[in-house]
Design a protein around this motif. Structure first.
Motif, PDB file in Angstrom:
ATOM      1  N   VAL A 158       0.845  -1.190   0.000  1.00 12.70           N
ATOM      2  CA  VAL A 158       0.000   0.000   0.000  1.00 12.70           C
ATOM      3  C   VAL A 158       0.883   1.244   0.000  1.00 12.70           C
ATOM      4  CG1 VAL A 158      -1.910  -1.147   1.160  1.00 12.70           C
ATOM      5  CG2 VAL A 158      -0.208   0.041   2.518  1.00 12.70           C
ATOM      6  N   ASP A 159       0.343   2.338  -0.483  1.00  9.05           N
ATOM      7  CA  ASP A 159       1.056   3.616  -0.489  1.00  9.05           C
ATOM      8  C   ASP A 159       0.756   4.363   0.804  1.00  9.05           C
ATOM      9  OD1 ASP A 159       2.099   3.237  -3.054  1.00  9.05           O
ATOM     10  OD2 ASP A 159       0.278   4.026  -3.983  1.00  9.05           O
ATOM     11  N   GLU A 160       1.809   4.845   1.441  1.00  8.16           N
ATOM     12  CA  GLU A 160       1.685   5.665   2.644  1.00  8.16           C
ATOM     13  C   GLU A 160       1.445   7.119   2.233  1.00  8.16           C
ATOM     14  OE1 GLU A 160       2.018   4.872   6.044  1.00  8.16           O
ATOM     15  OE2 GLU A 160       1.796   2.820   5.339  1.00  8.16           O
ATOM     16  N   PRO A 161       0.883   7.953   3.119  1.00  8.75           N
ATOM     17  CA  PRO A 161       0.648   9.367   2.795  1.00  8.75           C
ATOM     18  C   PRO A 161       1.922  10.119   2.379  1.00  8.75           C
ATOM     19  CG  PRO A 161      -0.516   8.790   4.801  1.00  8.75           C
ATOM     20  CD  PRO A 161       0.335   7.604   4.429  1.00  8.75           C
ATOM     21  N   ASP A 162       3.079   9.674   2.884  1.00 11.29           N
ATOM     22  CA  ASP A 162       4.334  10.349   2.529  1.00 11.29           C
ATOM     23  C   ASP A 162       4.912   9.868   1.199  1.00 11.29           C
ATOM     24  OD1 ASP A 162       5.298   7.832   3.132  1.00 11.29           O
ATOM     25  OD2 ASP A 162       6.572   8.479   4.794  1.00 11.29           O
ATOM     26  N   GLY A 163       4.180   8.970   0.494  1.00 12.66           N
ATOM     27  CA  GLY A 163       4.623   8.485  -0.804  1.00 12.66           C
ATOM     28  C   GLY A 163       5.409   7.183  -0.751  1.00 12.66           C
ATOM     29  N   GLU A 164       5.783   6.755   0.443  1.00 12.85           N
ATOM     30  CA  GLU A 164       6.511   5.487   0.601  1.00 12.85           C
ATOM     31  C   GLU A 164       5.536   4.319   0.437  1.00 12.85           C
ATOM     32  OE1 GLU A 164       9.900   4.914   1.281  1.00 12.85           O
ATOM     33  OE2 GLU A 164      10.073   7.040   0.806  1.00 12.85           O
ATOM     34  N   GLU A 165       6.078   3.158   0.071  1.00 13.00           N
ATOM     35  CA  GLU A 165       5.277   1.951   0.013  1.00 13.00           C
ATOM     36  C   GLU A 165       5.490   1.141   1.284  1.00 13.00           C
ATOM     37  OE1 GLU A 165       6.533   0.022  -3.603  1.00 13.00           O
ATOM     38  OE2 GLU A 165       4.765   0.783  -4.626  1.00 13.00           O
ATOM     39  N   LYS A 166       4.437   0.447   1.708  1.00 12.40           N
ATOM     40  CA  LYS A 166       4.496  -0.368   2.913  1.00 12.40           C
ATOM     41  C   LYS A 166       3.900  -1.734   2.576  1.00 12.40           C
ATOM     42  CE  LYS A 166       2.810  -0.282   7.692  1.00 12.40           C
ATOM     43  NZ  LYS A 166       2.022   0.518   8.644  1.00 12.40           N
ATOM     44  N   ALA A 167       4.563  -2.808   3.031  1.00 14.72           N
ATOM     45  CA  ALA A 167       4.073  -4.165   2.804  1.00 14.72           C
ATOM     46  C   ALA A 167       3.330  -4.628   4.050  1.00 14.72           C
ATOM     47  CB  ALA A 167       5.230  -5.097   2.489  1.00 14.72           C
ATOM     48  N   LEU A 168       2.047  -4.962   3.885  1.00 10.56           N
ATOM     49  CA  LEU A 168       1.217  -5.426   4.995  1.00 10.56           C
ATOM     50  C   LEU A 168       1.009  -6.934   4.868  1.00 10.56           C
ATOM     51  CD1 LEU A 168      -1.496  -2.621   4.924  1.00 10.56           C
ATOM     52  CD2 LEU A 168       0.518  -2.760   6.393  1.00 10.56           C
ATOM     53  N   HIS A 169       1.335  -7.681   5.931  1.00  7.66           N
ATOM     54  CA  HIS A 169       1.188  -9.133   5.921  1.00  7.66           C
ATOM     55  C   HIS A 169      -0.287  -9.512   6.039  1.00  7.66           C
ATOM     56  CE1 HIS A 169       1.454 -13.306   7.382  1.00  7.66           C
ATOM     57  NE2 HIS A 169       2.489 -13.351   6.559  1.00  7.66           N
ATOM     58  N   HIS A 170      -0.717 -10.472   5.227  1.00  9.85           N
ATOM     59  CA  HIS A 170      -2.139 -10.819   5.136  1.00  9.85           C
ATOM     60  C   HIS A 170      -2.732 -11.339   6.444  1.00  9.85           C
ATOM     61  CE1 HIS A 170      -0.480 -14.846   4.576  1.00  9.85           C
ATOM     62  NE2 HIS A 170      -1.670 -15.318   4.834  1.00  9.85           N
ATOM     63  N   VAL A 171      -1.921 -11.820   7.384  1.00  8.36           N
ATOM     64  CA  VAL A 171      -2.431 -12.279   8.675  1.00  8.36           C
ATOM     65  C   VAL A 171      -2.167 -11.231   9.751  1.00  8.36           C
ATOM     66  CG1 VAL A 171      -2.244 -14.028  10.486  1.00  8.36           C
ATOM     67  CG2 VAL A 171      -2.184 -14.713   8.088  1.00  8.36           C
TER      68      VAL A 171
END
Length: 90
Positions: A53-66
């Protein structure tokens, strides 16, 4: 005490549910699959282990499905809101 091999043999979770202890980039996480197999209909199903997902600051973040399921749900809800804050269903 059980050996490392015994622990892996008797693991009660899917391999894609396990979060690695080693540091990984967002790109590496994005390539991981939680499910990669045929379903009962014969279709081949692939489910990502991480959702990027894209963070408000433009960085990408990986979120684990569990581990990050609640945050993933929050992101989906936000995506369904228009610029006036009204929920849209499409």
């Amino acid at each position: 005490m059980a050996s490392e091999q015994e622990k892996d043999t008797h693991r009660a979770v899917n391999p894609g549910d396990v979060i690695s202890d080693k540091p990984e980039s967002v790109e590496e996480k994005a390539q991981q699959l939680a499910v990669d197999s045929p379903d009962i209909t014969g279709d081949h199903i692939q489910v990502p282990a991480y959702f990027v997902v894209d963070e408000p600051d433009g960085e990408e973040k990986a979120l684990h499905h569990v581990k990050d399921a609640e945050e993933i749900s929050d992101v989906i809800r936000q995506a369904r809101v228009d610029e006036d804050g009204e929920r849209k269903w499409w």
